[in-house]
Write an enzyme that holds these catalytic residues in place. Structure first.
Site, short mmCIF file in Angstrom:
data_model
loop_
_atom_site.label_atom_id
_atom_site.label_comp_id
_atom_site.label_asym_id
_atom_site.label_seq_id
_atom_site.Cartn_x
_atom_site.Cartn_y
_atom_site.Cartn_z
N ASP A 21 0.89 -1.17 0.00
CA ASP A 21 0.00 0.00 0.00
C ASP A 21 0.92 1.21 0.00
OD1 ASP A 21 -1.68 2.09 0.54
OD2 ASP A 21 -2.31 1.38 2.52
N LYS A 83 2.84 11.42 -3.34
CA LYS A 83 1.88 10.72 -4.19
C LYS A 83 1.01 11.68 -5.01
CE LYS A 83 -1.50 6.98 -3.57
NZ LYS A 83 -2.12 6.16 -2.52
N GLU A 183 -7.22 0.72 -4.47
CA GLU A 183 -7.19 0.57 -3.02
C GLU A 183 -8.50 0.04 -2.43
OE1 GLU A 183 -5.92 4.47 -2.02
OE2 GLU A 183 -3.90 4.09 -2.74
N ASP A 205 -13.36 4.46 2.14
CA ASP A 205 -11.92 4.59 2.33
C ASP A 205 -11.52 6.05 2.44
OD1 ASP A 205 -9.18 4.68 2.15
OD2 ASP A 205 -9.01 3.34 0.43
#
Lengths: 622, 210
Positions: A21, A83, A183, A205
């Site tokens: 992850d 990211k 994800e 999420d």
């Protein structure tokens, strides 16, 4: 205890496949062991690697906890949330850069570079440093066994360029990427292990920087994603920012604007806000406490949970709106969702849990650590892909619609968003003009009705169509999206078999904000789009009608009486006039008028054709 | 049910053989019903459909061919795409009816544009109301009028769906004139979908302006 798999034939350690992850805030690695996924962590540690890189004045860059500790001391050389820069151009991340204490440039290929101590780093390089650290953690936890293959997760909304950048980062880190997995879908795999064999699941999420919600259907071990939605700029960082705003608004007037701009202050505020938020999870009140010795600042402010919840209410509302859209795309009502799964550290915030529970009308699952769920799911997928587990399957969807620009500038949607992949669709096209030998295709991605409002993915040309009257060529354009989510397009003229094929490689890819903006705009502008689309379609129709009318009018006008002829001429000029404007109502009127005026001509032509046919028969009979 | 060309075992779907695990390449026109091993009929048990998608998906999904040679992987890609498309069609009542009408030699939507006569009168009223509302979607009471309009369209849509189901059970014979009726009812449904879409756009437009 270390655990090494040995190949009995040559007595060497086998390479293992892990799930990673690669998060905005933290990264984590997991592996399949003894029939279940487990997080790989050094003895007594959580295994969470902060996704932070510190570049010291001498020596190699530092990653993780040690790097994060440098944030307050030396913010100019500490990179957070890299990211957000993956697969972006400079223009895409300008607002992101505004809040950062280092400068950025762009390569000639449009790639962002951050400058730290006079050296330029691409986001891929910095992410690779994080991945190497993660790999080292895994390797150490496995007692020195080499780790070379990985499944890496990305937000569902990541586009091709961002996925490609993630692949590149892994490559730089010396990892072979088995698959890039979304994800939220990975999370559902982690939770699916001991779950029901049938039902609908919502995965909520809320991470540090991004929010995703996915609706899945489970049937006999097959996880099918029904829909996915989200917001690429919604997460725990935004919650922190609301507390940071509070701090700035109260410190500013006292300490002065110069303090607010100090990089050391900025980082300290961020950390203090995060600490306060975390404390509010366990207790009804907490201190927002800020100490910056260099600025002689020691500031404290009591914050109640209620005040905090008030300050993030609109953020929560945005998340719930995404949930509503995801449900509607899945054709489900909240009551039909059997399980709700929470992922991401921010789902620890009590108000988040409460809102999710109220929305879906059931208690969400919290059995697994929300920070670990995604990595665990990635490990399950790595296990499936290395041939280990055939009783579980994940069927994912494509998050954005794909289409082709039409003559009028509208979009012909070829594949709708939320279609299960792999998928293929073929659409037929024809030539617009007589003896036209080539066709240009413009492929776009997005939810808007007009091509100019969607993201351009590429253009290609089909040449060598044999000359024939307009509308007779039969051109089949085929889209195929493979299991990795990569689009392939091919076109073929069916009467001759001429074909052209391209792999669509977006230049910079779509930006998150654009995807998000496109989705949002798709709703806000739905009405305008509807009109624009109608006008574009009507223009084409009028063009075709005029073309046909003029072609036949010349030959047949002798058979029409004067009044009919003048009426038709009027209708033609009015239609021409209307086709120059974008007024849908006027276009519709002109089209209808033209259709009415051409009726006598059509009748006349039909008679001519019938007579000719009869004449032919007579000749044949003789 | 036919046999696998490799191991001669009976196969449920022309896409793959469960016995030897080979992904097959069905030649020519294979109907969505055949791909999912279901008998040709209007009514489909949704849970049976899902079960079959799961079962056959496990046979052909490229994830299970990650380590296989390119050619085999590609076959799995194509087979998966066909399976997913067939499932999407069969799972959608309107798409399935549309396909059945065409398959049975009935009119295509572009060849039969007629609407049932009684429906035309209703359409005139709805169009009038919709035009009035789109001209002044911010006027007081517009939101509740939109809701009321949406409700009556939805009610008519449910009626239309029921009519389609009735007309297709049992399936009319090939080329039967009854298929024209089904097509007309499907035209009704597509009109209603468009109108409801426009209402939805008006509603979200209002939300955006607020």
């Amino acid at each position: 205890m270390p655990y090494i798999e040995l190949n009995v034939l040559n007595n060497t350690a086998t390479d293992v496949a892990v799930g990673i992850d690669l998060g905005t805030t933290n990264s984590l690695v997991a592996i399949w062991r003894d029939g279940r996924p487990v997080v790989l962590a050094p003895e007594g540690r959580s295994g969470l690697v902060p996704s932070v890189v510190y570049v010291p004045s001498e020596g190699t860059p530092v990653v993780g906890r040690e790097a994060r500790d440098q944030a307050v001391v030396d913010p100019r050389h500490t990179v957070f949330s890299i990211k957000r820069f993956m697969g972006r151009g400079l223009a895409d991340v300008r607002s992101e850069l505004a809040a950062r204490p280092y400068s950025a440039t762009q390569t000639e290929r449009g790639l962002v570079q951050l400058e730290l101590r006079g050296r330029k780093y691409t986001p891929q390089e910095l992410s690779a440093l994080i991945l190497m650290k993660v790999r080292d953690v895994a390797c150490a936890a496995l007692g020195g066994q080499p780790v070379t293959r990985a499944v890496i997760t990305v937000p569902a909304y990541f586009d091709d360029a961002q996925r490609q950048a993630t692949r590149d980062a892994a490559h730089l880190a010396g990892l072979e990427v088995l698959r890039i997995v979304n994800e939220p879908t990975a999370a559902s795999l982690a939770y699916g292990l001991d779950q029901r064999d049938k039902g609908n699941v919502a995965v909520f999420d809320l991470g540090g920087g991004t929010f995703d919600v996915s609706i899945l259907a489970i049937e006999d071990g097959v996880f099918r994603v029904l829909s996915t939605n989200g917001d690429t700029h919604l997460g725990g960082d935004d919650f922190d920012e609301r507390l940071a705003e509070l701090a700035r608004s109260e410190i500013g007037p006292v300490a002065g604007a110069r303090v607010l701009e100090d990089p050391g202050f900025q980082q300290a505020v961020r950390l203090a806000a995060e600490r306060c938020k975390i404390e509010l999870t366990a207790q009804p009140e907490a201190d927002l406490h800020l100490v910056v010795p260099e600025l002689r600042l020691n500031w404290r402010r009591r914050v109640t949970r209620e005040e905090f919840e008030g300050r993030v209410a609109d953020l929560l509302q945005r998340a719930m709106d995404c949930c509503r859209r995801a449900l509607s795309d899945a054709h489900l009502k909240a009551a039909q969702v059997d399980e709700v799964v929470l992922v991401g550290g921010s789902t620890r915030v009590p108000i988040v849990r409460a809102r999710v529970e109220a929305f879906f009308g059931r208690k969400p699952h919290t059995e697994l650590d929300p920070d670990q769920v995604v990595a665990l799911g990635a490990a399950v997928q790595a296990h499936i892909l290395t041939g280990g587990k055939r009783d579980m399957l994940l069927m994912d969807v494509t998050p954005l619609s794909l289409g082709i620009e039409t003559m009028g500038g509208a979009v012909d949607k070829v594949i709708q968003r939320n279609t299960t992949i792999p998928c293929a669709a073929t659409v037929g096209y024809t030539t617009y003009a007589d003896n036209q030998t080539g066709l240009d295709f413009h492929i776009v991605q997005g939810e808007r009705e007009l091509a100019k409002d969607c993201r351009s993915l590429g253009r290609f040309q089909l040449k060598g169509v044999p000359p024939m009257p307009a509308g007779l060529a039969r051109i089949a354009v085929r889209f195929h999206i493979d299991a990795d989510g990569v689009l392939r397009v091919s076109a073929k003229e069916e009467s001759t078999g001429k074909s052209a094929q391209i792999d669509v490689q977006p230049m910079h890819g779509l930006t998150d904000l654009e995807v998000e903006g496109m989705l949002k705009a798709g709703f806000a502008h739905a009405r305008d789009d509807f009109q624009a689309r109608r006008a574009a379609d009507l223009k084409i129709e009028i063009g075709t009608m005029l073309h046909a009318t003029e072609k036949h009018l010349h030959a047949a006008h002798g058979g029409l009486d004067k009044e009919t002829y003048r009426d038709l001429e009027d209708a033609i000029s009015r239609a021409r006039e209307a086709a120059r404007q974008d007024d849908g109502t006027a276009l519709q009127k002109a089209r209808d008028e033209l259709e009415r005026a051409t009726l006598p001509l059509a009748a006349l032509l039909m008679n001519n054709v019938a007579q000719k046919a009869l004449m032919g028969r007579k000749l044949g009979d003789v | 049910m036919s046999a696998c060309p490799h191991c001669q075992a009976a196969i449920e779907t022309p896409l793959a053989c469960a016995a030897c695990g080979t992904v097959l390449d069905p030649i020519g026109d294979t109907t969505p019903y055949e791909l999912l091993g279901l008998p040709l009929a209007w009514s489909i048990d949704p849970s049976e459909l899902k079960k079959r998608l799961a079962r056959y998906g496990r046979l052909v999904h490229p994830d299970f061919f990650a380590q296989a040679p390119d050619e085999e992987r590609e076959r799995a890609e194509q087979a998966s795409a066909r399976l997913n498309a067939a499932h999407a069609l069969l799972a959608d009542d309107t798409a399935r009816a549309d396909w059945l009408v065409e398959h049975l030699g009935g009119p295509r939507s572009e060849n039969e544009r007629e609407l049932p006569r009684a429906f035309l009168l209703e359409v005139l009223d709805w169009n009038e109301e919709l035009e009035a509302l789109s001209a002044g979607s911010n006027a007081p009471g517009a939101a509740s009028r939109l809701d009321a309009l949406a409700r009556s369209l939805e009610a008519r849509r449910d009626e239309g769906s029921a009519a389609v189901a009735r007309l297709l059970t049992p399936l009319p014979s090939r080329g039967s004139p009854g298929l024209v009726r089904v097509r007309q009812e499907l035209n009704v449904l597509s009109y209603l979908e468009r109108a409801l879409g426009e209402i939805e756009a008006l509603r979200s437009g209002n939300v955006a302006r607020r």
